[in-house]
Design a protein around this motif. Structure first.
Motif, PDB file in Angstrom:
ATOM      1  N   PRO A  21       0.493  -1.193  -0.157  1.00 43.77           N
ATOM      2  CA  PRO A  21      -0.027  -0.194   0.020  1.00 43.77           C
ATOM      3  C   PRO A  21       0.859   0.948   0.559  1.00 43.77           C
ATOM      4  CG  PRO A  21       0.007  -1.027   2.176  1.00 43.77           C
ATOM      5  CD  PRO A  21       0.664  -2.297   1.103  1.00 43.77           C
ATOM      6  N   ALA A  22       0.175   2.197  -0.588  1.00 49.30           N
ATOM      7  CA  ALA A  22       1.350   3.902  -0.560  1.00 49.30           C
ATOM      8  C   ALA A  22       1.227   4.238   1.157  1.00 49.30           C
ATOM      9  CB  ALA A  22       0.214   5.258  -0.728  1.00 49.30           C
ATOM     10  N   ALA A  23       2.650   4.106   1.213  1.00 52.19           N
ATOM     11  CA  ALA A  23       3.357   4.395   2.695  1.00 52.19           C
ATOM     12  C   ALA A  23       3.343   5.421   2.963  1.00 52.19           C
ATOM     13  CB  ALA A  23       4.824   4.012   2.592  1.00 52.19           C
ATOM     14  N   ALA A  24       3.455   5.666   4.279  1.00 55.75           N
ATOM     15  CA  ALA A  24       3.178   6.793   4.543  1.00 55.75           C
ATOM     16  C   ALA A  24       5.168   7.385   4.401  1.00 55.75           C
ATOM     17  CB  ALA A  24       3.397   7.197   6.473  1.00 55.75           C
ATOM     18  N   GLU A  25       5.071   8.924   3.770  1.00 55.10           N
ATOM     19  CA  GLU A  25       6.277  10.036   3.551  1.00 55.10           C
ATOM     20  C   GLU A  25       7.284   9.218   4.220  1.00 55.10           C
ATOM     21  OE1 GLU A  25       6.933  14.043   1.443  1.00 55.10           O
ATOM     22  OE2 GLU A  25       6.372  14.306   3.280  1.00 55.10           O
ATOM     23  N   LEU A  26       8.621   8.765   4.421  1.00 53.65           N
ATOM     24  CA  LEU A  26       9.829   8.669   4.787  1.00 53.65           C
ATOM     25  C   LEU A  26      10.685  10.480   5.151  1.00 53.65           C
ATOM     26  CD1 LEU A  26      10.614   5.677   2.691  1.00 53.65           C
ATOM     27  CD2 LEU A  26       9.483   5.576   5.307  1.00 53.65           C
ATOM     28  N   LYS A  27       9.637  11.069   5.594  1.00 49.74           N
ATOM     29  CA  LYS A  27      10.176  12.301   6.467  1.00 49.74           C
ATOM     30  C   LYS A  27      10.542  12.926   7.430  1.00 49.74           C
ATOM     31  CE  LYS A  27       8.971  16.776   4.530  1.00 49.74           C
ATOM     32  NZ  LYS A  27       7.945  17.958   3.950  1.00 49.74           N
ATOM     33  N   TYR A  28      11.890  13.583   8.266  1.00 50.83           N
ATOM     34  CA  TYR A  28      11.740  13.402   9.446  1.00 50.83           C
ATOM     35  C   TYR A  28      12.162  15.018   8.759  1.00 50.83           C
ATOM     36  CZ  TYR A  28      15.191  14.570  13.380  1.00 50.83           C
ATOM     37  OH  TYR A  28      15.204  15.363  14.465  1.00 50.83           O
ATOM     38  N   GLU A  29      11.305  15.695   9.979  1.00 49.72           N
ATOM     39  CA  GLU A  29      11.146  17.491  10.111  1.00 49.72           C
ATOM     40  C   GLU A  29      12.527  17.800  11.813  1.00 49.72           C
ATOM     41  OE1 GLU A  29       7.156  18.354   9.550  1.00 49.72           O
ATOM     42  OE2 GLU A  29       7.997  18.793   7.685  1.00 49.72           O
ATOM     43  N   ASN A  30      13.429  18.962  11.803  1.00 48.30           N
ATOM     44  CA  ASN A  30      13.328  19.529  12.906  1.00 48.30           C
ATOM     45  C   ASN A  30      12.865  20.725  13.684  1.00 48.30           C
ATOM     46  OD1 ASN A  30      14.726  21.847  10.781  1.00 48.30           O
ATOM     47  ND2 ASN A  30      16.565  20.736  10.904  1.00 48.30           N
ATOM     48  N   ASN A  31      13.612  21.324  13.996  1.00 46.83           N
ATOM     49  CA  ASN A  31      12.565  22.140  14.811  1.00 46.83           C
ATOM     50  C   ASN A  31      12.646  23.811  14.563  1.00 46.83           C
ATOM     51  OD1 ASN A  31      11.898  20.760  16.726  1.00 46.83           O
ATOM     52  ND2 ASN A  31      13.584  20.609  18.596  1.00 46.83           N
ATOM     53  N   SER A  32      14.168  23.782  13.533  1.00 45.03           N
ATOM     54  CA  SER A  32      14.605  24.589  12.818  1.00 45.03           C
ATOM     55  C   SER A  32      14.450  25.899  11.266  1.00 45.03           C
ATOM     56  CB  SER A  32      15.938  24.943  12.604  1.00 45.03           C
ATOM     57  OG  SER A  32      16.231  24.009  11.947  1.00 45.03           O
ATOM     58  N   GLY A  33      12.648  24.120  10.850  1.00 41.82           N
ATOM     59  CA  GLY A  33      12.191  24.481  10.100  1.00 41.82           C
ATOM     60  C   GLY A  33      12.382  23.759   8.999  1.00 41.82           C
ATOM     61  N   GLY A  34      14.067  22.607   8.979  1.00 43.11           N
ATOM     62  CA  GLY A  34      14.685  22.055   7.768  1.00 43.11           C
ATOM     63  C   GLY A  34      13.891  20.474   7.840  1.00 43.11           C
ATOM     64  N   TYR A  35      14.182  19.736   6.828  1.00 42.11           N
ATOM     65  CA  TYR A  35      13.923  18.222   7.106  1.00 42.11           C
ATOM     66  C   TYR A  35      14.856  17.357   6.333  1.00 42.11           C
ATOM     67  CZ  TYR A  35      12.142  18.918   1.901  1.00 42.11           C
ATOM     68  OH  TYR A  35      12.497  19.613   0.927  1.00 42.11           O
ATOM     69  N   VAL A  36      14.807  16.216   6.500  1.00 39.40           N
ATOM     70  CA  VAL A  36      15.241  15.503   5.010  1.00 39.40           C
ATOM     71  C   VAL A  36      14.560  14.277   5.006  1.00 39.40           C
ATOM     72  CG1 VAL A  36      16.754  13.297   5.413  1.00 39.40           C
ATOM     73  CG2 VAL A  36      17.751  15.074   6.642  1.00 39.40           C
ATOM     74  N   LEU A  37      13.845  13.668   3.427  1.00 40.28           N
ATOM     75  CA  LEU A  37      13.474  13.263   2.889  1.00 40.28           C
ATOM     76  C   LEU A  37      14.045  12.284   2.286  1.00 40.28           C
ATOM     77  CD1 LEU A  37      10.437  12.489   2.293  1.00 40.28           C
ATOM     78  CD2 LEU A  37      10.887  14.309   0.057  1.00 40.28           C
ATOM     79  N   LEU A  38      13.887  11.028   2.021  1.00 40.93           N
ATOM     80  CA  LEU A  38      14.403   9.063   1.184  1.00 40.93           C
ATOM     81  C   LEU A  38      13.158   9.379   0.674  1.00 40.93           C
ATOM     82  CD1 LEU A  38      15.838   7.106   1.494  1.00 40.93           C
ATOM     83  CD2 LEU A  38      14.947   6.226   2.686  1.00 40.93           C
ATOM     84  N   TYR A  39      13.299   8.658   0.103  1.00 39.98           N
ATOM     85  CA  TYR A  39      12.636   8.663  -1.412  1.00 39.98           C
ATOM     86  C   TYR A  39      13.082   7.421  -2.377  1.00 39.98           C
ATOM     87  CZ  TYR A  39      15.453  12.122  -4.403  1.00 39.98           C
ATOM     88  OH  TYR A  39      16.232  12.230  -4.863  1.00 39.98           O
TER      89      TYR A  39
END
Length: 373
Positions: A21-39
């Motif tokens: 099934p469609a997986a949730a977005e593999l995304k980590y967000e930090n406290n300063s507005g940034g993020y890391v995304l695995l795709y």
């Protein structure tokens, strides 16, 4: 007619795309507005190619949009944004690596690295450095149609390595890939600047080298102008033009490409797409050119998701030899399956090449599914 069917281990991937099934977005967000995304994505396809006398059918990774994985990072930096992108193809048995003589699957090599790209973006535009898209990458492939997932201006993804067969049964030394191209830009180790958007217009400039190849010391530089806008009534329009130069290291001269494409999507679901390009080669080589057009329609006919259908035509001249002519037409349907984040597609493609020799037409059927995560 001989039918040869071989299935590779990619069948496991195809099974996975229809079962997960469609997986949730593999995304980590930090406290300063940034993020890391695995795709990433998988794009297996059953491809059947008929050269006029023999048919070969295999399950392969579709080079139209190969299977890949990537990591994207974004971090605010004052009023700007710093980004990093790493992306690589997986090196699965690929549709560009087979023909009537067999297969030449290379596995993963460093040339499968698509992006190692650092960028800084602000109100002044965007500056990029590293392995990534040159300015002309995508300039021949502007396409607003949903069926563009499977049917677009580059017509050789399924069978570029296949040789045209003469009507006497002998294989020529001319491949489908030799007989056509849309001259679209590439990815290189480059520096690039993109202007801000001005009322839908933007420009890009880049200089680079093929840092992933030890045998290519040529210099590449290009410039592109892009436009994208949605008008009153919901009409969408996009267009690109680009000029690209390859300066050969051996001193033989330059190769110059001029390409452009445009696409309009109407609220009714109809879309119209066109592309054209010319190539000026170094002295002694032919200077090919092409034009391309497509009409498509899309609608929500079923509850699974959007459906797109389309038919296209490609016309090329002077590929491989002066005076040659290339014709190709295709028809495709793409079905969105929202529940598993997948685009399933079925396509037929017909190639016809004439350089004064009598060749059989080359036909390809493609049944595939692109699953993204």
């Amino acid at each position: 007619m001989t039918l040869n069917i071989k299935l590779s281990p990619v069948v496991a991937v195809l099974a996975a795309t229809t079962a997960i099934p469609a997986a949730a977005e593999l995304k980590y967000e930090n406290n300063s507005g940034g993020y890391v995304l695995l795709y990433g994505q998988f794009n297996p396809a059953i491809i059947s190619v008929d050269d006029g006398q023999e048919t070969d059918t295999r399950l392969l990774d579709n080079d139209l949009s190969n299977s890949r994985v990537g990591l994207s990072l974004m971090q605010p930096f004052g009023q700007n944004e710093f980004t990093f992108r790493f992306e690589t193809a997986l090196g699965l048995p690929n549709s560009s690596e087979w023909n009537q003589l067999g297969t030449d699957f290379s596995g993963w090599t460093r040339e499968d690295i698509r992006h190692v790209d650092f960028a800084l973006k602000g109100g002044w535009g965007k500056f990029s450095a590293g392995q990534g898209s040159m300015a002309s990458d995508g300039a021949a492939e502007t396409d607003l149609s949903y069926v563009g997932t499977a049917l677009y201006s580059f017509t050789n993804d399924e069978n570029s390595g296949f040789f045209y067969r003469g009507t006497d049964g002998t294989l020529s030394d001319i491949t489908i890939g030799d007989s056509s191209s849309n001259f679209d830009g590439a990815r290189r180790g480059r520096v690039r600047y993109d202007t801000p958007d001005f009322s839908g217009f933007s420009a890009s400039f880049a200089y680079g080298q093929n840092i992933l190849s030890s045998s290519d010391d040529d210099d590449y530089y290009d410039v592109a102008l892009n436009y994208n806008n949605t008008f009153a009534g919901g009409v969408e329009f996009a267009a690109s033009v680009a000029y690209a130069v390859r300066d050969f290291d051996d001193g033989s001269g330059d190769r110059e490409d001029t390409i452009g494409s445009a696409s309009v999507l109407l609220p009714s679901g109809f879309s119209f797409t066109a592309a054209a390009g010319t190539r000026n080669n170094v002295s002694g080589e032919s200077d090919p050119n092409f034009w391309y057009t497509k009409i498509a329609y899309e609608d929500n006919w079923v509850s699974w998701g959007k459906t797109g259908i389309g038919i296209d035509y490609y016309d090329g001249s002077d590929f491989n030899t002066d005076g040659s002519s290339t014709e190709s037409w295709g028809i495709a349907v793409v079905q969105r399956i929202d529940s598993i984040n997948t685009d399933a597609y079925l396509k037929y493609r017909n190639h016809d090449f004439n350089d004064g020799t009598s060749f059989d037409k080359n036909e390809a059927w493609v049944l595939g599914a692109r699953w993204k995560f």
